[in-house]
Structure formats: structure tokens, C-alpha cells
Design a protein around this motif. Structure first.
Motif, PDB file in Angstrom:
ATOM      1  N   GLU A 308       0.826  -1.212   0.000  1.00 49.78           N
ATOM      2  CA  GLU A 308       0.000   0.000   0.000  1.00 49.78           C
ATOM      3  C   GLU A 308       0.861   1.262   0.000  1.00 49.78           C
ATOM      4  O   GLU A 308       0.567   2.225  -0.705  1.00 49.78           O
ATOM      5  CB  GLU A 308      -0.931  -0.025   1.219  1.00 49.78           C
ATOM      6  N   HIS A 362      -5.181   5.807   0.357  1.00 44.20           N
ATOM      7  CA  HIS A 362      -4.971   4.468   0.920  1.00 44.20           C
ATOM      8  C   HIS A 362      -5.425   3.395  -0.057  1.00 44.20           C
ATOM      9  O   HIS A 362      -6.029   3.692  -1.086  1.00 44.20           O
ATOM     10  CB  HIS A 362      -5.759   4.313   2.230  1.00 44.20           C
ATOM     11  N   CYS A 363      -5.126   2.131   0.280  1.00 43.92           N
ATOM     12  CA  CYS A 363      -5.661   0.994  -0.460  1.00 43.92           C
ATOM     13  C   CYS A 363      -6.266   0.036   0.555  1.00 43.92           C
ATOM     14  O   CYS A 363      -5.829  -0.033   1.692  1.00 43.92           O
ATOM     15  CB  CYS A 363      -4.577   0.253  -1.234  1.00 43.92           C
TER      16      CYS A 363
HETATM   17 ZN   LIG Z   1      -4.089   2.484   4.589  1.00 43.88          ZN
END
Ligand SMILES: [Zn+2]
Length: 506
Positions: A308, A362-363
Motif C-alpha cells: 500500500e 490508501h488501499c
Molecule cells: Zn491504509
């Protein structure tokens, strides 16, 4: 007496049929808690559709659990449950569930095993609340199932008139974020995040003052209240009262002029800003872009060795480039390298530089590899299990003592909740349309990283590193650029919207 009779008939109709062979289908006892009722049961569930890990409940267990009548038609292999005043029909081998005139698709089909229909457990958690006032939540890991009444938090509606004004009040159980969509002619739609309502209670059929009618509907995660306005209504303002527990829309009638003013095409409504927002400078000149995680904090790890922290940095850099070169917006990155930065430091940076917007990238990651798509959050108390879980994960970087307040409604951020919701809607709609990704919608959660921001702030989850389709995208530089461009377009759109509001309130 009638129920006994019903069960007797149901019993007589259940056929003796060949059993489906499901060798070694996992079996487990789930504990059922009746929320508010005290008693608890144990039911036996099976995983009948391996390799899927979905649990199935037999139709008999299901009808006993809900205390509802059950009918089985052998010839067409249909099961009917009478849940409250609804007939809910399942068909063996089909994924569709029909409740009155609504058809809802399950992910797994209804199966036939040991002489009866078996229903995927997702029916209880996902479909039941849509068909009835009952609610169920399933924790497959802990082998528990909670059943209860759905709690309504949008409680009532009042319309009152006086002079040239008509006021509409929506009573809430607790403060909820909302957004007013005034893009349609003589119509306002109030989207209440995390709202749960009974459409029968929130309605107005006869015109009162400047309000012609009010309707409400329930969606997954949101409640909508739709207001039809009289032709005389010329402007409105949205406010809150009672610490946010009342949403107030105040409609005003324009002074009658001798010569009718030309009406602009499209919309006749002008939003007047509530007093506390007047003079507020929401010009978008400087934006802080926060690439999530970094350094020893890798964030989510997924397929193709995706991390990420690398994806968020790549997208942040692209977004910086586009906003600065194309849109003349100054960008500050919370990190421009692979370094570890505390969550609190990130928002402090935004406050110190007096940024106009804060965007955290984010992911997502999820144990079920099928979960995919993009979602955008703004700060608000976490409302659903899912939201709370995402918030817990993203908050993992905070030390325990600081973590205590992460779910609290923050007054400072609350002042920006309307703008944050607007920005979130804009970003989410651009990302899902431009990138053709699964649209998981705008959500609310108590992310620590957003709490300290003194400005509109959102958190974007760009996709799931644990999903094959999403992971392929997330690892591609072309996607990073496309996502950045799409978010930049949304920010520019938001800037134009804020400029227009300031212009009108002048
Ligand atoms: Zn995150």
C-alpha cells in the motif's frame, strides 16, 4: 392455533426426496444471540458450496429462528417464508429471493440437501434488513449470529409555516452527517449518512406552506428524504439544531415583484448559507496530499507483492504534478519518500500550512478476495461494521492512548462535514466513472488521520490489493496517473462549487 395448522400443512408438504451428496461438507454450531431478548440458541450450519466458505442454514432452522411460517412446494421446489407481513420466496438452484414485488440476488444459490432447502447465511445479514424491520449480523469467525429489530435513527418529520417561511425538521436519534442535493428543479434530496428510517413514518402527502410533499426511502447505508417544493419557494438554507439531532431546512418565498424576474433554466433554488458559514473562506488554493503509511509501516500487502505504501506515494506524486501544473493549486505532500510519519503529524502538517483541503490516499485489503472497488470516506462516527473495521485497520498506526478518541465525533472536523461530504461525493463519482471500477460509495468512518484536520478532509481507498482485478490496476503507473487525474478533476469541480457558493452569498 393457526400457526400449528400452518406447520402441519408445511410438514405434510415436505417431500421425501433424494439427498444431495456433499461429502465432508464442513458443519459448525453457531450461537444465536437475540439482541434485547436475552435468550440464546445454537444452530447447526453447513458449508455446502465449497470452495465457497458461505454457510448455509436449513429452511427449518431458519423458520424456527425467525419464528415464521414455512411453506414448501415440491413441484416447483419453492420455499416461502412469511416474515411479518411479507411473503419471501426462495427457489432451489436460484440466487434470487423475491419479497413482495422486490427481487434481491444472493451471491450463492439456494441448495437442496437432506430433503429440504438450505439458504445462504448472507440472506440473514444482507437481505433480511431490506425486507423487514429485522436485522441480523453474522460473525463467521466467532461462530455467532445476532438477531434483533432494526433500530431506526431517523425518527420523525415536522413541517411548520410562518410568514414567508416554511421550516422542515427531521428528527434524528443522534447527530448524523447529511448532504442536500438541490440539482433538480423544485426538489431537494437530503442524503443522511448512516440513516435508518421507515418510509411510512417520514412522509407528507398534503402540501404545507412551501412544501408540496415529502417522501423517504432507505438505501444500503443511507437514508434519503426527498422534498417537493412549491413553485413559490425561491431559496432555502440547511441548518442543524439540538447538537445536530435535528436537520432543519428553511424555505423562503421570494418577495413578489411586479415584473416577473427571468428564471434561470435548470434550477430555481439558491442555497443561502447558514450564518455560521458566511464569510468562511473555502477557496481551494493549497491542498495537502497524504500518501498513506510509509517506512516500516507497509500498509496493506496484497497480490503481486503489492504494498500500500508504494501505491499511495506513486498516486500522491502524480496528483501533485497535475494539480500544480494544470490547475494552479499548491500541493504539499506529507511525505515525498519512503518514510514513516505519525498519523497526528500528518494532519498537524495540514493545519500548520493552513491547507484548504486534506486528502489521504490508501488501499484496501480484505480476507475475501472478491471484495473490490473504490470507496471514499469522510469523518463521522463509524456507522456500520465494515466502516468500523476499515477505521480500525487504518488507525493501527496510532498508539493506544491516542486511539481512544478515534470514534468520537470531533467538533472541529464536524464544522466541515458538509464540505467534506461534498468533496467525497465528487471524488468518488469521478473515480468510479473514469476508472470503471466497482463503486463502493461514499462512507463515513472515524479515521484518526482525519480527526485533527481543520479543513474539509477525505480519505480515498483506491482499490483492494487483495483482489486480482484491482491489484492489476494498482500496480500500473498508467492507473496511478489516471486515478490522480480523476481526483484532480474532482478537486477542480469542488473548487468551482465553493466559488459559486461564495459568489452567491456575497
Ligand atoms: Zn491504509
Amino acid at each position: 392455533m393457526t400457526r400449528l395448522f400452518v406447520f402441519l400443512i408445511a410438514f405434510l408438504l415436505i417431500p421425501v426426496a433424494p439427498q444431495a451428496q456433499v461429502p465432508d461438507a464442513p458443519v459448525a454450531d453457531f450461537t444465536v444471540r437475540h439482541v434485547g431478548g436475552g435468550r440464546s440458541d445454537t444452530i447447526e450450519l453447513r458449508q455446502l458450496a465449497a470452495p465457497s466458505e458461505e454457510w448455509f442454514i436449513s429452511s427449518q432452522e431458519l423458520s424456527d429462528l425467525l419464528g415464521v411460517g414455512r411453506f414448501w412446494r415440491t413441484d416447483v421446489r419453492k420455499l416461502v417464508l412469511r416474515i411479518d407481513d411479507r411473503r419471501v420466496t426462495f427457489t432451489v438452484g436460484a440466487r434470487s429471493v423475491v419479497g413482495n414485488d422486490e427481487t434481491i440476488m444472493l451471491r450463492q444459490e439456494v441448495l437442496y440437501f437432506e430433503g429440504e432447502a438450505w439458504i445462504p447465511l448472507e440472506f440473514l445479514s444482507d437481505v433480511l434488513p431490506r425486507l423487514s424491520d429485522r436485522q441480523a449480523s453474522v460473525d463467521a469467525q466467532a461462530r455467532t449470529l445476532s438477531l434483533g429489530e432494526r433500530r431506526l435513527n431517523v425518527l420523525g418529520l415536522e413541517v411548520s409555516r410562518g410568514g414567508d417561511q416554511t421550516e422542515l425538521r427531521i428528527r434524528l436519534e443522534s447527530a448524523l452527517a447529511f448532504r442536500v442535493d438541490d440539482s433538480r428543479v423544485r426538489n431537494l434530496v437530503i442524503k443522511i449518512y448512516g440513516g435508518a428510517l421507515d418510509p411510512g413514518q417520514i412522509r407528507l402527502n398534503t402540501a404545507q406552506g412551501l412544501v408540496d410533499a415529502v417522501r423517504a426511502r432507505q438505501a444500503d447505508g443511507y437514508a434519503y428524504v426527498e422534498v417537493d417544493l412549491s413553485q413559490l419557494a425561491s431559496r432555502y438554507q440547511s441548518l442543524t439544531e439540538d447538537d445536530g439531532k435535528t436537520i432543519l431546512l428553511r424555505m423562503e418565498q421570494a418577495p413578489v415583484t411586479l415584473i416577473p424576474e427571468p428564471q434561470p433554466r435548470g434550477t430555481y433554488m439558491v442555497q443561502t448559507l447558514p450564518p455560521e458559514q458566511q464569510g468562511r473562506d473555502v477557496a481551494v488554493r493549497r491542498v495537502v496530499i497524504d500518501a498513506g503509511h510509509g517506512g516500516g509501516d507497509l500498509g496493506a500487502e496484497g497480490l503481486n507483492d503489492l504494498r500500500e505504501k508504494d501505491i499511495t506515494l506513486a498516486v500522491a506524486r502524480q496528483l501533485e504534478k497535475i494539480l500544480e501544473r494544470r490547475d494552479n493549486i499548491e500541493v504539499i505532500l506529507t511525505r515525498d519518500g519512503d518514510e514513516s510519519i505519525g498519523l497526528i503529524e500528518r494532519t498537524e502538517m495540514a493545519n500548520r500550512y493552513k491547507a484548504d483541503l486534506f486528502i489521504s490516499l490508501h488501499c484496501n485489503a480484505w480476507p475475501n478476495a472478491r471484495a473490490r472497488g473504490v470507496e471514499t470516506y469522510f469523518l463521522s462516527p463509524a456507522k456500520t461494521e465494515w466502516d468500523a473495521d476499515v477505521a480500525r485497520k487504518e488507525n493501527a498506526g496510532v498508539r493506544a492512548a491516542e486511539d481512544l478518541d478515534f470514534m468520537l465525533w470531533d467538533l472541529v472536523q464536524n464544522a466541515w462535514i458538509q464540505e467534506s461530504a461534498t468533496l467525497a461525493e465528487e471524488v468518488q463519482s469521478r473515480l468510479s466513472t473514469d476508472l470503471g471500477m466497482n463503486n463502493r460509495g461514499v462512507k463515513q468512518a472515524g479515521f484518526r488521520v482525519l480527526v485533527g484536520a481543520f479543513m474539509p478532509a477525505i480519505l480515498v481507498e483506491l482499490g483492494f490489493v487483495t483482489n486480482r482485478e484491482d491489484a492489476a490496476r494498482l500496480s500500473s503507473p498508467a492507473f496511478h496517473e489516471a486515478a490522480a487525474e480523476s481526483m484532480a478533476d474532482a478537486i477542480v469541480q469542488f473548487r468551482a462549487r465553493m466559488d459559486a457558493i461564495r459568489e452567491r452569498s456575497r
